[in-house]
Design an enzyme around this catalytic site. Structure first.
Site, PDB file in Angstrom:
ATOM      1  N   TYR A  55      -3.291  10.274 -10.566  1.00  0.00           N
ATOM      2  CA  TYR A  55      -4.383  10.027  -9.607  1.00  0.00           C
ATOM      3  C   TYR A  55      -5.445   9.132 -10.240  1.00  0.00           C
ATOM      4  O   TYR A  55      -5.832   9.350 -11.384  1.00  0.00           O
ATOM      5  CB  TYR A  55      -5.024  11.359  -9.184  1.00  0.00           C
ATOM      6  CG  TYR A  55      -4.858  11.583  -7.704  1.00  0.00           C
ATOM      7  CD1 TYR A  55      -5.520  10.778  -6.791  1.00  0.00           C
ATOM      8  CD2 TYR A  55      -4.005  12.562  -7.222  1.00  0.00           C
ATOM      9  CE1 TYR A  55      -5.341  10.942  -5.430  1.00  0.00           C
ATOM     10  CE2 TYR A  55      -3.820  12.738  -5.862  1.00  0.00           C
ATOM     11  CZ  TYR A  55      -4.485  11.914  -4.971  1.00  0.00           C
ATOM     12  OH  TYR A  55      -4.306  12.078  -3.635  1.00  0.00           O
ATOM     13  N   GLU A  57      -8.528   7.661  -8.399  1.00  0.00           N
ATOM     14  CA  GLU A  57      -9.579   7.230  -7.462  1.00  0.00           C
ATOM     15  C   GLU A  57     -10.654   6.417  -8.182  1.00  0.00           C
ATOM     16  O   GLU A  57     -11.102   6.787  -9.268  1.00  0.00           O
ATOM     17  CB  GLU A  57     -10.206   8.444  -6.782  1.00  0.00           C
ATOM     18  CG  GLU A  57      -9.288   9.003  -5.708  1.00  0.00           C
ATOM     19  CD  GLU A  57      -9.884  10.174  -4.968  1.00  0.00           C
ATOM     20  OE1 GLU A  57     -11.015  10.582  -5.280  1.00  0.00           O
ATOM     21  OE2 GLU A  57      -9.200  10.673  -4.062  1.00  0.00           O
ATOM     22  N   ASP A 201      -4.349 -13.050   7.955  1.00  0.00           N
ATOM     23  CA  ASP A 201      -3.307 -12.093   7.595  1.00  0.00           C
ATOM     24  C   ASP A 201      -2.060 -12.918   7.276  1.00  0.00           C
ATOM     25  O   ASP A 201      -1.381 -13.408   8.171  1.00  0.00           O
ATOM     26  CB  ASP A 201      -3.065 -11.135   8.774  1.00  0.00           C
ATOM     27  CG  ASP A 201      -1.910 -10.179   8.522  1.00  0.00           C
ATOM     28  OD1 ASP A 201      -1.179 -10.365   7.534  1.00  0.00           O
ATOM     29  OD2 ASP A 201      -1.729  -9.252   9.336  1.00  0.00           O
ATOM     30  N   THR A 227       0.690  -8.071   3.034  1.00  0.00           N
ATOM     31  CA  THR A 227       1.592  -7.093   2.439  1.00  0.00           C
ATOM     32  C   THR A 227       2.235  -7.781   1.240  1.00  0.00           C
ATOM     33  O   THR A 227       2.143  -8.999   1.087  1.00  0.00           O
ATOM     34  CB  THR A 227       2.688  -6.653   3.427  1.00  0.00           C
ATOM     35  OG1 THR A 227       3.319  -7.813   3.959  1.00  0.00           O
ATOM     36  CG2 THR A 227       2.120  -5.816   4.556  1.00  0.00           C
ATOM     37  N   LYS A 230       7.247  -8.735   1.938  1.00  0.00           N
ATOM     38  CA  LYS A 230       8.044  -9.563   2.848  1.00  0.00           C
ATOM     39  C   LYS A 230       8.582 -10.758   2.056  1.00  0.00           C
ATOM     40  O   LYS A 230       9.363 -10.558   1.138  1.00  0.00           O
ATOM     41  CB  LYS A 230       7.201  -9.958   4.060  1.00  0.00           C
ATOM     42  CG  LYS A 230       6.768  -8.716   4.879  1.00  0.00           C
ATOM     43  CD  LYS A 230       6.012  -9.082   6.126  1.00  0.00           C
ATOM     44  CE  LYS A 230       5.755  -7.871   6.996  1.00  0.00           C
ATOM     45  NZ  LYS A 230       4.445  -7.249   6.783  1.00  0.00           N
ATOM     46  N   ARG A 236       6.537  -2.108  -1.358  1.00  0.00           N
ATOM     47  CA  ARG A 236       5.855  -1.852  -0.099  1.00  0.00           C
ATOM     48  C   ARG A 236       4.391  -1.542  -0.387  1.00  0.00           C
ATOM     49  O   ARG A 236       4.046  -0.459  -0.840  1.00  0.00           O
ATOM     50  CB  ARG A 236       6.480  -0.641   0.619  1.00  0.00           C
ATOM     51  CG  ARG A 236       7.893  -0.879   1.085  1.00  0.00           C
ATOM     52  CD  ARG A 236       7.978  -1.971   2.116  1.00  0.00           C
ATOM     53  NE  ARG A 236       7.461  -1.569   3.393  1.00  0.00           N
ATOM     54  CZ  ARG A 236       8.206  -1.170   4.414  1.00  0.00           C
ATOM     55  NH1 ARG A 236       9.510  -1.124   4.302  1.00  0.00           N
ATOM     56  NH2 ARG A 236       7.656  -0.831   5.559  1.00  0.00           N
TER      57      ARG A 236
END
Ligand code: DSN
Length: 420
Positions: A55, A57, A201, A227, A230, A236
């Site tokens: 983790y 954060e 985008d 992203t 692609k 991902r």
């Protein structure tokens, strides 16, 4: 590609079987979904690493949990690689995927109720560009620009007119199903004229931008989302690039406003993918993606298919099947039976329903990764044509299925994707 999953097989044979089946499917079919690709074994290794256990954060050297000596270095490295790859002033590599990244960019630049001007979904935009069922239209006033009815291309005069009329706080350029080059300089000019932010985008074309075969939006846009999986051929995930002056508000829009801990295993996959994308062999890959899409388009046109805009400049092709009196879903289903996987898609000025659209969308990114060239792209066009002539013909479909498997066997999915 990995064929066996020994640890899962021992512990959970049911899931292992599913993984093996999906791996084999990806090997044995022609994957034409324009948003999909094959990542390298190195990227897969990173995404399956113990970094999933951690983790983190916060941001590098400003975390809420201890034990970050590796993660801080890794996230900083990923940020630097992202900035270098796209010539960006600032990068946030924590967004979980493209839709959250878009919502986070809006959050950074807008107040609820502000107007966004984005491309209409049935004309090639994305749900999060303000389409009516997306949260992006619930929290912001959404105005959508169409593409030109005659050319099916972006008409900047229409975008300008709409921008002057609705005075958006943010104009969004970018698409999920637009086969032509987008003129980011023209979008910037309009955004400046109406005092709007320009957001781009570039999810679909990020790999082409990295390879230098599509103009980059980075010099023009205030903020760019993408992203990473692609054409960019990474894990991902997603990232947000912006000018330094917006760094603070973009970072706080991601964390703490919209997300918790970053997915560190994905960050590692991005770092590896960005290094791959900076290589000369990735530049060659980007060129080949565009050449392959052009060859596929050329052969489809010769076979009498109606392509939206009459062709493609990038990795994707949108076939309007109406001139053949066919619908997207039955054709995509018949193609899948033959081992050619794509998606049905609305076409601009669609006359069918969203769930029963008139088109199919094809992309060249994944097949190019496995080494397909012009010959195979022309073969795909001819298979598509045969299927369209006889979508229920079992003999045709099973013959094509065999041919597909033979071609796929000659182009095994490579583990290593860069040679330099
Ligand atoms: N749904 C993705 C696509 O296939 O284009 C975009 O997010």
């Amino acid at each position: 590609m990995q064929k066996e999953y020994p640890f899962i097989a021992k512990q959970d044979p049911e899931v292992a079987e599913l993984l093996k089946k999906e791996t084999l499917r990806q090997e044995n079919v022609v994957r034409l979904i324009a948003s999909e690709n094959y990542v390298s074994k190195a990227v897969l290794e990173a995404t399956g690493s113990p970094l999933t256990n951690k983790y983190s954060e916060g941001y590098p050297y400003r975390r809420y949990y201890k034990g970050q000596e590796v993660i801080d270095v890794l996230e900083s490295l990923t940020i630097e690689r992202a900035k270098a790859l796209f010539g960006a002033e600032h990068a946030n590599v924590q967004p979980y995927s493209g839709s959250p990244a878009n919502m986070e960019a809006y959050y950074a630049f807008l107040e609820p109720g502000d107007t966004i001007l984005g491309m209409s979904l049935p004309h090639g935009g994305h749900l999060t560009h303000g389409w009516k069922v997306s949260a992006s239209s619930r929290f912001y006033k959404s105005v959508q620009y169409p593409i030109d009815e005659k050319t099916n291309r972006l008409n900047m005069a229409t975008v300008r007119e709409l921008a002057k009329e609705c005075k958006p706080k943010l104009i969004l350029a970018g698409a999920s199903a637009y086969p032509r080059i987008i003129d980011f300089a023209a979008f910037k000019e309009i955004a400046d004229e109406v005092g709007a932010y320009l957001m781009v985008d570039m999810a679909h074309i990020a790999g082409l931008v990295a390879a230098g075969v599509h103009p980059s939006p980075v010099p023009y846009a205030d903020v760019v989302t993408t992203t990473t999986h692609k054409t960019l051929r990474g894990p991902r995930g997603a990232m947000i690039l912006c000018k330094e002056q917006y760094a603070k508000k973009v970072d706080s829009a991601v964390f703490p406003a919209n997300q918790g801990g970053p997915h560190n295993h994905t960050t590692a996959g991005m770092a590896v993918a960005f290094k791959e994308a900076a290589s000369d062999s990735f530049k060659a890959y980007g060129r080949k993606v565009v050449e392959n899409a052009a060859a596929l388009a050329d052969e489809l046109l010769k076979l009498g298919f109606n392509l939206v805009t009459g062709g493609t400049d990038n990795h994707l092709i949108l076939i309007d099947l109406r001139n053949k009196n066919l619908k997207g879903n039955p054709i995509a289903t018949a193609m899948e039976k033959a081992g050619i996987v794509c998606n049905s898609n609305t076409v601009p000025y669609e006359t069918g329903k969203a769930m029963d659209p008139s088109g199919i969308r094809l992309g060249s990114a994944a097949v190019t990764t496995r080494g397909f060239g012009e010959k195979e792209m022309r073969l795909i066009a001819n298979w598509t044509n045969e299927i369209c002539k006889d979508p229920e013909g079992e003999a045709t479909i099973s013959r094509i299925r065999k041919e597909v498997e033979e071609v796929c066997a000659s182009f095994p999915v490579p583990d290593t994707l860069v040679s330099d």
